[in-house]
Design a protein around this motif. Structure first.
Motif, short mmCIF file in Angstrom:
data_model
loop_
_atom_site.label_atom_id
_atom_site.label_comp_id
_atom_site.label_asym_id
_atom_site.label_seq_id
_atom_site.Cartn_x
_atom_site.Cartn_y
_atom_site.Cartn_z
N MET A 1 0.84 -1.20 0.00
CA MET A 1 0.00 0.00 0.00
C MET A 1 0.87 1.25 0.00
O MET A 1 2.02 1.23 0.45
CB MET A 1 -0.94 0.00 1.20
N LYS A 2 0.31 2.35 -0.49
CA LYS A 2 1.03 3.61 -0.60
C LYS A 2 0.43 4.64 0.35
O LYS A 2 -0.79 4.76 0.46
CB LYS A 2 0.96 4.15 -2.03
N LEU A 3 1.30 5.38 1.02
CA LEU A 3 0.89 6.48 1.87
C LEU A 3 1.28 7.79 1.19
O LEU A 3 2.46 8.01 0.88
CB LEU A 3 1.54 6.40 3.25
N ILE A 4 0.31 8.64 0.92
CA ILE A 4 0.54 9.93 0.28
C ILE A 4 0.22 11.02 1.29
O ILE A 4 -0.87 11.04 1.86
CB ILE A 4 -0.34 10.10 -0.98
N ILE A 5 1.19 11.90 1.53
CA ILE A 5 1.03 12.98 2.50
C ILE A 5 1.20 14.31 1.78
O ILE A 5 2.20 14.53 1.09
CB ILE A 5 2.07 12.89 3.63
N GLU A 6 0.23 15.17 1.92
CA GLU A 6 0.32 16.52 1.33
C GLU A 6 0.11 17.51 2.46
O GLU A 6 -0.93 17.54 3.10
CB GLU A 6 -0.74 16.71 0.23
N SER A 7 1.16 18.31 2.74
CA SER A 7 1.11 19.20 3.90
C SER A 7 1.30 20.65 3.53
O SER A 7 2.24 21.01 2.81
CB SER A 7 2.18 18.79 4.92
N GLY A 8 0.42 21.49 4.07
CA GLY A 8 0.59 22.93 4.04
C GLY A 8 1.00 23.38 5.43
O GLY A 8 1.24 22.56 6.31
N ALA A 59 -0.10 -1.64 6.64
CA ALA A 59 1.30 -1.88 6.26
C ALA A 59 1.63 -0.99 5.06
O ALA A 59 1.07 -1.16 3.99
CB ALA A 59 1.52 -3.35 5.91
N VAL A 60 2.52 -0.03 5.25
CA VAL A 60 2.89 0.90 4.20
C VAL A 60 4.16 0.42 3.51
O VAL A 60 5.19 0.21 4.15
CB VAL A 60 3.10 2.32 4.78
N GLU A 61 4.09 0.26 2.19
CA GLU A 61 5.25 -0.20 1.42
C GLU A 61 5.96 0.95 0.71
O GLU A 61 7.16 0.87 0.44
CB GLU A 61 4.79 -1.23 0.38
N ALA A 62 5.22 2.01 0.38
CA ALA A 62 5.81 3.19 -0.28
C ALA A 62 5.17 4.44 0.30
O ALA A 62 3.96 4.46 0.54
CB ALA A 62 5.60 3.12 -1.78
N GLU A 91 9.63 2.24 1.04
CA GLU A 91 10.28 3.18 0.13
C GLU A 91 9.78 4.57 0.49
O GLU A 91 8.57 4.79 0.59
CB GLU A 91 9.89 2.84 -1.31
N VAL A 92 10.69 5.52 0.69
CA VAL A 92 10.30 6.87 1.12
C VAL A 92 10.80 7.90 0.12
O VAL A 92 11.98 7.89 -0.25
CB VAL A 92 10.87 7.19 2.52
N GLU A 93 9.90 8.77 -0.33
CA GLU A 93 10.28 9.86 -1.23
C GLU A 93 9.77 11.17 -0.64
O GLU A 93 8.57 11.31 -0.40
CB GLU A 93 9.69 9.64 -2.62
N ILE A 94 10.68 12.11 -0.38
CA ILE A 94 10.34 13.40 0.19
C ILE A 94 10.39 14.45 -0.92
O ILE A 94 11.43 14.65 -1.56
CB ILE A 94 11.31 13.80 1.33
N LEU A 95 9.28 15.12 -1.14
CA LEU A 95 9.16 16.08 -2.23
C LEU A 95 8.63 17.42 -1.71
O LEU A 95 7.95 17.46 -0.68
CB LEU A 95 8.21 15.53 -3.30
N ASP A 96 8.92 18.48 -2.44
CA ASP A 96 8.46 19.79 -1.97
C ASP A 96 7.03 20.07 -2.42
O ASP A 96 6.45 19.35 -3.23
CB ASP A 96 9.42 20.91 -2.38
N ASP A 97 6.47 21.16 -1.88
CA ASP A 97 5.08 21.50 -2.19
C ASP A 97 4.90 21.94 -3.63
O ASP A 97 3.81 21.82 -4.19
CB ASP A 97 4.55 22.56 -1.23
N MET A 98 5.96 22.44 -4.25
CA MET A 98 5.86 22.84 -5.65
C MET A 98 5.69 21.62 -6.55
O MET A 98 4.93 21.66 -7.53
CB MET A 98 7.12 23.61 -6.05
N THR A 99 6.38 20.53 -6.22
CA THR A 99 6.22 19.29 -6.97
C THR A 99 4.79 18.78 -6.83
O THR A 99 4.18 18.29 -7.79
CB THR A 99 7.22 18.22 -6.51
N ALA A 100 4.24 18.89 -5.62
CA ALA A 100 2.84 18.50 -5.41
C ALA A 100 1.93 19.32 -6.30
O ALA A 100 0.99 18.80 -6.92
CB ALA A 100 2.46 18.68 -3.95
N ALA A 101 2.19 20.62 -6.38
CA ALA A 101 1.33 21.51 -7.16
C ALA A 101 1.37 21.19 -8.65
O ALA A 101 0.33 21.14 -9.30
CB ALA A 101 1.75 22.97 -6.93
N VAL A 102 2.58 20.95 -9.20
CA VAL A 102 2.66 20.70 -10.64
C VAL A 102 2.05 19.34 -10.98
O VAL A 102 1.38 19.18 -12.01
CB VAL A 102 4.11 20.79 -11.17
#
Length: 280
Positions: A1-8, A59-62, A91-102
C-alpha cells in the motif's frame, strides 16, 4: 500500500491507497513547514499521525511526502530517517510542495503553476520537471498573494492605526490581541505563517469595505506582478493550487484579468489529484 502525505502550513492530509487506487485510510494532522518549524515539532506531528495509522493495522510499502520547506538534502535525509523509523522497509520519497502543485495541476503536461494557500509559490513546468522558479521568500520576505501575506498586511496596518476603527474594534473584541500578543505570535511561535493566515477569514468578512477590498485585491495583484508575470503567461495554461486561492477564485480571476493574465484551472485540494497521479 502507498501512503501519500500533502502538507501545508495549516494542515496535512494523509491518505493510504491500495495499488488499485482504493482508499484504505485517511486522516488529517497538523500542518508542517520544514523551513519555519522546529524539527522536533515536525517529528511530533509525524509520530502522532503514524501512530493513528498503525492503530488501523496498515502496512505501508511506499511513502510520498509533499511539504513546504524541503530546500536541502539534509532535510530530505532527516525526514526519510524519521519515516523509516515508523515504517521499516518502506520506500520513502520526500518532495516539496511545488512538486505536489505541478503534479496535481498539470500531471504530465506543461504549464505555469501557482501555489496560493497559507503561503505562495510559483514555477514553470515542462511536463517532467520544473524549469523556472521565482523564489517565494517565505512569509517574511515574500509569499505575496497568500493568506499569511494578507494577515501580515492587516496586522501591520492594525498596529499603526490604519485599519478602519469599526473593523479594528471588532478584531480586538473577538481576539483580544494587544501589541505584545501579536508580536509574540509572529516572532516567537512555532508557526507564525499559520497564525497570520488564520486571520484571513475575519479580514474577508469585511471585503465590502473599500479599505479591506483594496488590501485583498492588492495582495493578489502583488503576486501576479511580482511572480506570475515573470513567466510567459501568454504561452502556457496557468493553474492555481491551494485552499485560499480556490476559496477566492472569483476575486483572483478578476484581478488577474485586470493584469492581462488568464487563469485556466483552480485546484483546492491537491491530495485528490496526487492520489490519481500515484495510482493511475
Amino acid at each position: 500500500m502507498k501512503l501519500i502525505i500533502e502538507s501545508g502550513a495549516t494542515k496535512s492530509d494523509w491518505v493510504v491507497v491500495s495499488d488499485a487506487g482504493q482508499q484504505v485510510a485517511r486522516l488529517s494532522a497538523s500542518g508542517m513547514n520544514i523551513s519555519s518549524m522546529p524539527f522536533s515539532a515536525i517529528e511530533a506531528t509525524i509520530a502522532d499521525a503514524c501512530r493513528r495509522l498503525k492503530g488501523q493495522n496498515i502496512a505501508v510499502e511506499a511513502l510520498y511526502m509533499y511539504t513546504a520547506g524541503v530546500v536541502t538534502e539534509s532535510i530530505r535525509t532527516s525526514l526519510t530517517q524519521t519515516f523509516r523509523g515508523h515504517f521499516c522497509g518502506a520506500e520513502v520519497e520526500i518532495l516539496d510542495d511545488m512538486t505536489a502543485a505541478v503534479r496535481a495541476t498539470c500531471g504530465h503536461s506543461a504549464g505555469i503553476v501557482a501555489i496560493v494557500g497559507t503561503g505562495s509559490n510559483s514555477c514553470l513546468y515542462d511536463g517532467e520537471k520544473i524549469v523556472k522558479k521565482v523564489y517565494s521568500g517565505g512569509f517574511i520576505l515574500g509569499d505575496e498573494g497568500s493568506a499569511a501575506a494578507l494577515g501580515r498586511m492587516f496586522v501591520a496596518d492594525l498596529l499603526k492605526g490604519l485599519i478602519p476603527k469599526y473593523i479594528a474594534d471588532d478584531f480586538t473584541a473577538r481576539y483580544g490581541y494587544d501589541y505584545a500578543a501579536i508580536v509574540e505570535r509572529v516572532y516567537h511561535s512555532t508557526s507564525p505563517a499559520a497564525f497570520l493566515g488564520s486571520l484571513a477569514p475575519f479580514i474577508l468578512e469585511y471585503y465590502d469595505d473599500d479599505y479591506i477590498r483594496t488590501l485583498v485585491d492588492e495582495n493578489f495583484r502583488s503576486f501576479i506582478r511580482r511572480a506570475l508575470k515573470q513567466y510567459d503567461v501568454a504561452s502556457f495554461p496557468i493553474g492555481v493550487v491551494g485552499g485560499f486561492g480556490n476559496a477566492l477564485k472569483d476575486i483572483f480571476t478578476r484581478v488577474a484579468e485586470q493584469e492581462g493574465v488568464r487563469i485556466s484551472r483552480f485546484v483546492g485540494a491537491p491530495i485528490e489529484e496526487l492520489i490519481k497521479y500515484h495510482t493511475i
